[in-house]
Design a protein around this motif. Structure first.
Motif, PDB file in Angstrom:
ATOM      1  N   SER A  76     -20.187  23.952  35.539  1.00 29.30           N
ATOM      2  CA  SER A  76     -18.844  23.549  35.111  1.00 29.30           C
ATOM      3  C   SER A  76     -17.801  24.644  35.322  1.00 29.30           C
ATOM      4  CB  SER A  76     -18.854  23.103  33.650  1.00 29.30           C
ATOM      5  OG  SER A  76     -19.089  24.192  32.799  1.00 29.30           O
ATOM      6  N   THR A  77     -18.259  25.895  35.468  1.00 28.31           N
ATOM      7  CA  THR A  77     -17.306  26.994  35.687  1.00 28.31           C
ATOM      8  C   THR A  77     -17.137  27.358  37.162  1.00 28.31           C
ATOM      9  OG1 THR A  77     -18.996  28.703  35.374  1.00 28.31           O
ATOM     10  CG2 THR A  77     -17.780  27.974  33.404  1.00 28.31           C
ATOM     11  N   MET A  78     -17.828  26.633  38.049  1.00 27.75           N
ATOM     12  CA  MET A  78     -17.706  26.917  39.480  1.00 27.75           C
ATOM     13  C   MET A  78     -16.318  26.542  39.973  1.00 27.75           C
ATOM     14  SD  MET A  78     -21.449  25.517  40.735  1.00 27.75           S
ATOM     15  CE  MET A  78     -21.252  25.932  42.468  1.00 27.75           C
ATOM     16  N   ASP A  79     -15.803  27.333  40.892  1.00 29.73           N
ATOM     17  CA  ASP A  79     -14.494  27.065  41.468  1.00 29.73           C
ATOM     18  C   ASP A  79     -14.521  25.728  42.209  1.00 29.73           C
ATOM     19  OD1 ASP A  79     -11.817  27.766  41.981  1.00 29.73           O
ATOM     20  OD2 ASP A  79     -12.353  28.521  43.969  1.00 29.73           O
ATOM     21  N   GLY A  80     -13.603  24.846  41.879  1.00 32.86           N
ATOM     22  CA  GLY A  80     -13.528  23.535  42.509  1.00 32.86           C
ATOM     23  C   GLY A  80     -14.133  22.418  41.677  1.00 32.86           C
ATOM     24  N   VAL A  81     -14.848  22.774  40.603  1.00 34.91           N
ATOM     25  CA  VAL A  81     -15.427  21.766  39.720  1.00 34.91           C
ATOM     26  C   VAL A  81     -14.412  21.405  38.645  1.00 34.91           C
ATOM     27  CG1 VAL A  81     -17.225  21.314  37.989  1.00 34.91           C
ATOM     28  CG2 VAL A  81     -17.807  22.465  40.131  1.00 34.91           C
ATOM     29  N   ILE A  82     -14.170  20.109  38.495  1.00 36.86           N
ATOM     30  CA  ILE A  82     -13.259  19.618  37.461  1.00 36.86           C
ATOM     31  C   ILE A  82     -14.015  19.476  36.141  1.00 36.86           C
ATOM     32  CG2 ILE A  82     -11.803  17.680  36.748  1.00 36.86           C
ATOM     33  CD1 ILE A  82     -11.373  17.193  39.837  1.00 36.86           C
ATOM     34  N   SER A  83     -15.209  18.868  36.202  1.00 38.42           N
ATOM     35  CA  SER A  83     -16.061  18.739  35.012  1.00 38.42           C
ATOM     36  C   SER A  83     -17.499  18.491  35.439  1.00 38.42           C
ATOM     37  CB  SER A  83     -15.581  17.594  34.106  1.00 38.42           C
ATOM     38  OG  SER A  83     -15.767  16.342  34.742  1.00 38.42           O
ATOM     39  N   ALA A  84     -18.415  18.780  34.528  1.00 38.98           N
ATOM     40  CA  ALA A  84     -19.836  18.530  34.753  1.00 38.98           C
ATOM     41  C   ALA A  84     -20.395  17.963  33.449  1.00 38.98           C
ATOM     42  CB  ALA A  84     -20.560  19.816  35.140  1.00 38.98           C
ATOM     43  N   ASN A  85     -20.933  16.747  33.531  1.00 34.19           N
ATOM     44  CA  ASN A  85     -21.371  16.046  32.325  1.00 34.19           C
ATOM     45  C   ASN A  85     -22.821  15.591  32.427  1.00 34.19           C
ATOM     46  OD1 ASN A  85     -18.666  15.865  31.005  1.00 34.19           O
ATOM     47  ND2 ASN A  85     -18.233  14.794  32.909  1.00 34.19           N
ATOM     48  N   MET A  86     -23.613  15.964  31.403  1.00 30.00           N
ATOM     49  CA  MET A  86     -24.995  15.511  31.339  1.00 30.00           C
ATOM     50  C   MET A  86     -24.983  14.030  30.996  1.00 30.00           C
ATOM     51  SD  MET A  86     -28.169  17.055  29.142  1.00 30.00           S
ATOM     52  CE  MET A  86     -28.030  18.665  29.898  1.00 30.00           C
TER      53      MET A  86
END
Length: 99
Positions: A76-86
């Motif tokens: 979720s903190t990677m550049d270009g990621v808006i969100s990461a949801n389980m």
């Protein structure tokens, strides 16, 4: 309480190991989706299953829920990621091969 599961077995680590598998959806900037898909596929325990628009569908595998959460937080903190949801988590008890 499950048979064989006691406070002592948890503290001493004598409980058979578990394997955790989680699915997640990563929303990425569309211009970065392909690059992020490659970066995700290179991460240990992460497998990319599908990409569509700004979505990347992945699974994460590891020995604990904490490890899955750490991986998802890193994603979720990677550049270009808006969100990461389980989306889902499954836990399998591995067979004890110490006997």
């Amino acid at each position: 309480m499950r048979e064989g599961l006691t406070r002592r077995s948890l503290l001493t680590g004598s409980v058979a190991p578990r394997h955790h598998i989680s699915s997640a959806v990563v929303f990425a900037l569309p211009a970065r989706r392909e690059e992020l898909g490659r970066q995700l596929a290179a991460m240990p325990g992460v497998e990319v299953h599908a990409c569509d628009g700004s979505r990347i569908v992945i699974t994460i595998e590891g020995p604990s829920t904490g490890m899955l959460g750490e991986t998802l937080t890193r994603i979720s903190t990677m550049d270009g990621v808006i969100s990461a949801n389980m989306v889902f988590e499954h836990v399998e008890q591995q067979e004890d091969t110490r006997s």
